[in-house]
Design a protein around this motif. Sequence first.
Motif, PDB file in Angstrom:
ATOM      1  N   TYR A  73       0.979  -1.098  -0.113  1.00 45.29           N
ATOM      2  CA  TYR A  73      -0.099  -0.206  -0.116  1.00 45.29           C
ATOM      3  C   TYR A  73       0.924   1.370   0.035  1.00 45.29           C
ATOM      4  CZ  TYR A  73      -3.471   3.479   1.212  1.00 45.29           C
ATOM      5  OH  TYR A  73      -4.438   4.409   1.260  1.00 45.29           O
ATOM      6  N   LYS A  76      -0.626   6.449  -3.987  1.00 43.87           N
ATOM      7  CA  LYS A  76      -1.226   5.730  -5.054  1.00 43.87           C
ATOM      8  C   LYS A  76      -2.320   4.730  -4.803  1.00 43.87           C
ATOM      9  CE  LYS A  76       3.135   5.168  -6.570  1.00 43.87           C
ATOM     10  NZ  LYS A  76       3.752   6.175  -5.749  1.00 43.87           N
ATOM     11  N   GLY A  77      -2.238   4.168  -3.566  1.00 44.51           N
ATOM     12  CA  GLY A  77      -3.053   2.872  -3.013  1.00 44.51           C
ATOM     13  C   GLY A  77      -2.530   1.631  -2.998  1.00 44.51           C
ATOM     14  N   ASN A 113      -5.648   5.597  -6.043  1.00 45.58           N
ATOM     15  CA  ASN A 113      -6.422   6.868  -5.586  1.00 45.58           C
ATOM     16  C   ASN A 113      -6.697   7.662  -6.887  1.00 45.58           C
ATOM     17  OD1 ASN A 113      -6.484   5.927  -2.943  1.00 45.58           O
ATOM     18  ND2 ASN A 113      -4.307   6.681  -2.467  1.00 45.58           N
ATOM     19  N   LYS A 114      -7.812   8.544  -6.775  1.00 43.49           N
ATOM     20  CA  LYS A 114      -8.232   9.463  -7.933  1.00 43.49           C
ATOM     21  C   LYS A 114      -7.130  10.391  -8.448  1.00 43.49           C
ATOM     22  CE  LYS A 114     -10.205  13.141  -5.577  1.00 43.49           C
ATOM     23  NZ  LYS A 114     -11.392  14.275  -5.484  1.00 43.49           N
ATOM     24  N   ASP A 148      -5.258   8.430 -11.137  1.00 42.66           N
ATOM     25  CA  ASP A 148      -5.802   7.529 -12.175  1.00 42.66           C
ATOM     26  C   ASP A 148      -5.196   7.484 -13.594  1.00 42.66           C
ATOM     27  OD1 ASP A 148      -8.086   6.124 -12.463  1.00 42.66           O
ATOM     28  OD2 ASP A 148      -8.914   7.196 -13.748  1.00 42.66           O
TER      29      ASP A 148
END
Length: 166
Positions: free
Chosen positions: A76, A80-81, A109-110, A113
């Motif tokens: 994680y 960025k996620g 994460n948006k 994208d």
Amino acid sequence: MAGSAPSRTLNVQSFPRPPLVERCNRHIQIMWHGALIADCPASEAYWVLETHHAPTYYIPPSRVRMPLCTTPRSTYCEFKGQATYYSLMSPASAADTVSNRIWSYTEPNKEYDAIKGYIAFYVGPWECYVDGERASPQPGEYYAGWITSDVQGVVKGQWGTWDPVF
């Protein structure tokens, strides 16, 4: 592969935090055992630039010429996620498979994208090239930046995740 002259100097100390994702206009190639396993024209590549990190390059999965298999590993990134990792079988021998040195963000994460589903490679065991210049790995095993002759400044990784102190 012949290298081309760097178009500008990239000082990692001036890179932003949180990281910036943008088109990088660089030709990315990855060779392994003499085979071209990924080839991405400059118009399709992205890079992520973060303070004290060498650039990390992301390419569309369609530019990877060999099948990737997902592995159980997941990490994680606060920006960025969740990352998904892959394995890749060597073009030279089915017995030579490398795992967890390739990753992507399938649901980033948006703010990130643009790199959704794009593939990133650590430098090694394959040879990684930026505009024909062979890249070196960012120090240590934790980060996956690509160091080329235009990257300057103090790149973190030599002491794990510790930020350099000035």
